[in-house]
Design an enzyme around this catalytic site. Structure first.
Site, PDB file in Angstrom:
ATOM      1  N   ARG A   1      28.455  43.243  60.386  1.00 38.90           N
ATOM      2  CA  ARG A   1      29.474  42.308  59.877  1.00 38.90           C
ATOM      3  C   ARG A   1      30.846  42.685  60.430  1.00 38.90           C
ATOM      4  O   ARG A   1      31.172  43.859  60.637  1.00 38.90           O
ATOM      5  CB  ARG A   1      29.535  42.366  58.351  1.00 38.90           C
ATOM      6  CG  ARG A   1      30.784  41.617  57.850  1.00 38.90           C
ATOM      7  CD  ARG A   1      30.800  41.339  56.401  1.00 38.90           C
ATOM      8  NE  ARG A   1      30.674  42.540  55.599  1.00 38.90           N
ATOM      9  CZ  ARG A   1      30.498  42.497  54.294  1.00 38.90           C
ATOM     10  NH1 ARG A   1      30.427  41.344  53.682  1.00 38.90           N
ATOM     11  NH2 ARG A   1      30.384  43.610  53.614  1.00 38.90           N
TER      12      ARG A   1
ATOM     13  N   LYS B   1      27.498  35.818  49.875  1.00 37.62           N
ATOM     14  CA  LYS B   1      28.381  35.229  48.867  1.00 37.62           C
ATOM     15  C   LYS B   1      29.673  34.719  49.532  1.00 37.62           C
ATOM     16  O   LYS B   1      30.123  33.618  49.271  1.00 37.62           O
ATOM     17  CB  LYS B   1      28.726  36.244  47.768  1.00 37.62           C
ATOM     18  CG  LYS B   1      27.506  36.792  47.039  1.00 37.62           C
ATOM     19  CD  LYS B   1      27.898  37.755  45.926  1.00 37.62           C
ATOM     20  CE  LYS B   1      28.557  39.037  46.395  1.00 37.62           C
ATOM     21  NZ  LYS B   1      27.705  39.921  47.222  1.00 37.62           N
TER      22      LYS B   1
ATOM     23  N   ARG C   1      30.235  41.377  37.430  1.00 37.07           N
ATOM     24  CA  ARG C   1      29.324  42.293  38.090  1.00 37.07           C
ATOM     25  C   ARG C   1      28.677  43.260  37.121  1.00 37.07           C
ATOM     26  O   ARG C   1      27.898  44.120  37.532  1.00 37.07           O
ATOM     27  CB  ARG C   1      30.136  43.118  39.090  1.00 37.07           C
ATOM     28  CG  ARG C   1      29.784  42.889  40.519  1.00 37.07           C
ATOM     29  CD  ARG C   1      30.733  43.791  41.301  1.00 37.07           C
ATOM     30  NE  ARG C   1      30.234  44.046  42.603  1.00 37.07           N
ATOM     31  CZ  ARG C   1      30.608  43.367  43.680  1.00 37.07           C
ATOM     32  NH1 ARG C   1      31.414  42.360  43.595  1.00 37.07           N
ATOM     33  NH2 ARG C   1      30.140  43.712  44.850  1.00 37.07           N
TER      34      ARG C   1
ATOM     35  N   ARG D   1      25.756  50.871  47.311  1.00 34.10           N
ATOM     36  CA  ARG D   1      26.127  49.552  46.768  1.00 34.10           C
ATOM     37  C   ARG D   1      24.878  48.808  46.299  1.00 34.10           C
ATOM     38  O   ARG D   1      24.912  48.119  45.277  1.00 34.10           O
ATOM     39  CB  ARG D   1      26.879  48.741  47.831  1.00 34.10           C
ATOM     40  CG  ARG D   1      28.311  49.226  48.034  1.00 34.10           C
ATOM     41  CD  ARG D   1      28.876  48.823  49.374  1.00 34.10           C
ATOM     42  NE  ARG D   1      28.993  47.398  49.566  1.00 34.10           N
ATOM     43  CZ  ARG D   1      29.099  46.816  50.754  1.00 34.10           C
ATOM     44  NH1 ARG D   1      29.073  47.554  51.864  1.00 34.10           N
ATOM     45  NH2 ARG D   1      29.226  45.510  50.842  1.00 34.10           N
TER      46      ARG D   1
ATOM     47  N   ARG E   1      34.519  46.691  57.690  1.00 35.85           N
ATOM     48  CA  ARG E   1      34.935  47.177  56.381  1.00 35.85           C
ATOM     49  C   ARG E   1      34.583  48.654  56.206  1.00 35.85           C
ATOM     50  O   ARG E   1      33.546  49.103  56.674  1.00 35.85           O
ATOM     51  CB  ARG E   1      34.263  46.351  55.279  1.00 35.85           C
ATOM     52  CG  ARG E   1      35.140  45.212  54.828  1.00 35.85           C
ATOM     53  CD  ARG E   1      34.440  44.240  53.955  1.00 35.85           C
ATOM     54  NE  ARG E   1      33.681  44.824  52.850  1.00 35.85           N
ATOM     55  CZ  ARG E   1      33.062  44.093  51.924  1.00 35.85           C
ATOM     56  NH1 ARG E   1      33.120  42.778  51.983  1.00 35.85           N
ATOM     57  NH2 ARG E   1      32.393  44.671  50.966  1.00 35.85           N
TER      58      ARG E   1
END
Ligand code: AP5
Ligand code: MG
Length: 212
Positions: free
Chosen positions: A123, A13, A88, A167, A156
């Site tokens: 990431r 996203k 969401r 998640r 993160r």
């Protein structure tokens, strides 16, 4: 264009949002990035959101709805916006609808769960402008440094295998139903996000009817 991006954690996203933002010349509004900035600045919202984010849970609807409504009322949103990470939940989608804000399209980026854990573990994110990178698939020009603003790249706090699993569970249980909601409104389009970033961009542009 007023666009919503939906997809599991790590679907791309942020990555595709950045590309679309340049293409369409409109801002991306990432609720995740806004909440992480609030945590960094130790604001009231940040204090409240920290534990939810670190456990991979959603922050309460009323908190995030207020944040997004305020952001969407700013003048730069008049020319269009890309919402990354909001709504969401069905309650958030309903609140957005009731606020009277027009939505033109909802793009679902579809990626299977088994691809996600590997992606997110590798990431990196800019600590200043929140641009996403990947140590294999999207390397910065200089290791550890953001191409765009020179900020330091960090991992993160919620990108650890345990939180990623949570998640994903939260996504399937609480967020996926909004795809049905927007399908019912005739706004949902889908793009497969499993191949390379470049190929995914082609899918995304095709789904939105944009020229590559
Ligand atoms: P948020 O920041 O929105 O996180 P998320 O939805 O879990 O999504 P990610 O940012 O992890 O993934 P992405 O889809 O942006 O993927 P990216 O482009 O970075 O939310 C975080 C938390 O905030 C939530 O858990 C919740 O607690 C809270 N929150 C936020 N909004 C909320 C709301 N509305 N209500 C309640 N709570 C809310 O890509 C991932 C990686 O893969 C990168 O390294 C990238 O380089 C790489 N990559 C991308 N595409 C490809 C590809 N095609 N091939 C290979 N690698 C790729
Ligand atoms: Mg993101």
């Amino acid at each position: 264009m007023n666009l919503i991006l939906v997809g599991p954690p790590g679907a791309g996203k942020g990555t595709q949002g950045e590309i679309l933002s340049e293409k369409l010349n409109i801002d991306t509004i990432s609720t995740g990035a806004m909440l992480r900035a609030a945590i960094k600045n130790d604001t009231e919202v940040g204090k409240l959101a920290k534990q939810y984010i670190n456990e991979g849970k959603l922050v309460p609807d009323d908190v995030i709805i207020k944040v997004v409504k305020e952001r969407l009322s700013e003048p730069d949103c008049e020319g269009g916006f890309i919402l990354d990470g909001f709504p969401r939940t069905t309650a958030q989608a309903q609140a957005l609808k009731e606020s009277g804000i027009r939505i033109d399209k909802v793009l679902s980026i579809e990626v299977p769960d088994d691809v996600i854990v590997e992606r997110l573990s590798s990431r990196r994110e800019c600590s200043k402008c929140a641009a996403p990178y990947h140590i294999v698939f999207h390397k910065p020009l200089k290791e550890g440094v953001c191409d765009k603003c020179g900020g330091a790249l960090i991992q993160r706090a919620d990108d650890n295998p345990e939180t990623i699993k949570n998640r994903l569970k939260v996504y399937h249980e609480q967020t996926e139903p909004i795809k049905d909601f927007y399908e019912g409104e005739g706004l949902l389009v889908r793009a497969v996000g499993q191949s390379s970033i470049e190929d995914t961009t082609k899918e995304v542009f095709k789904a939105l009817g944009l020229e590559v």
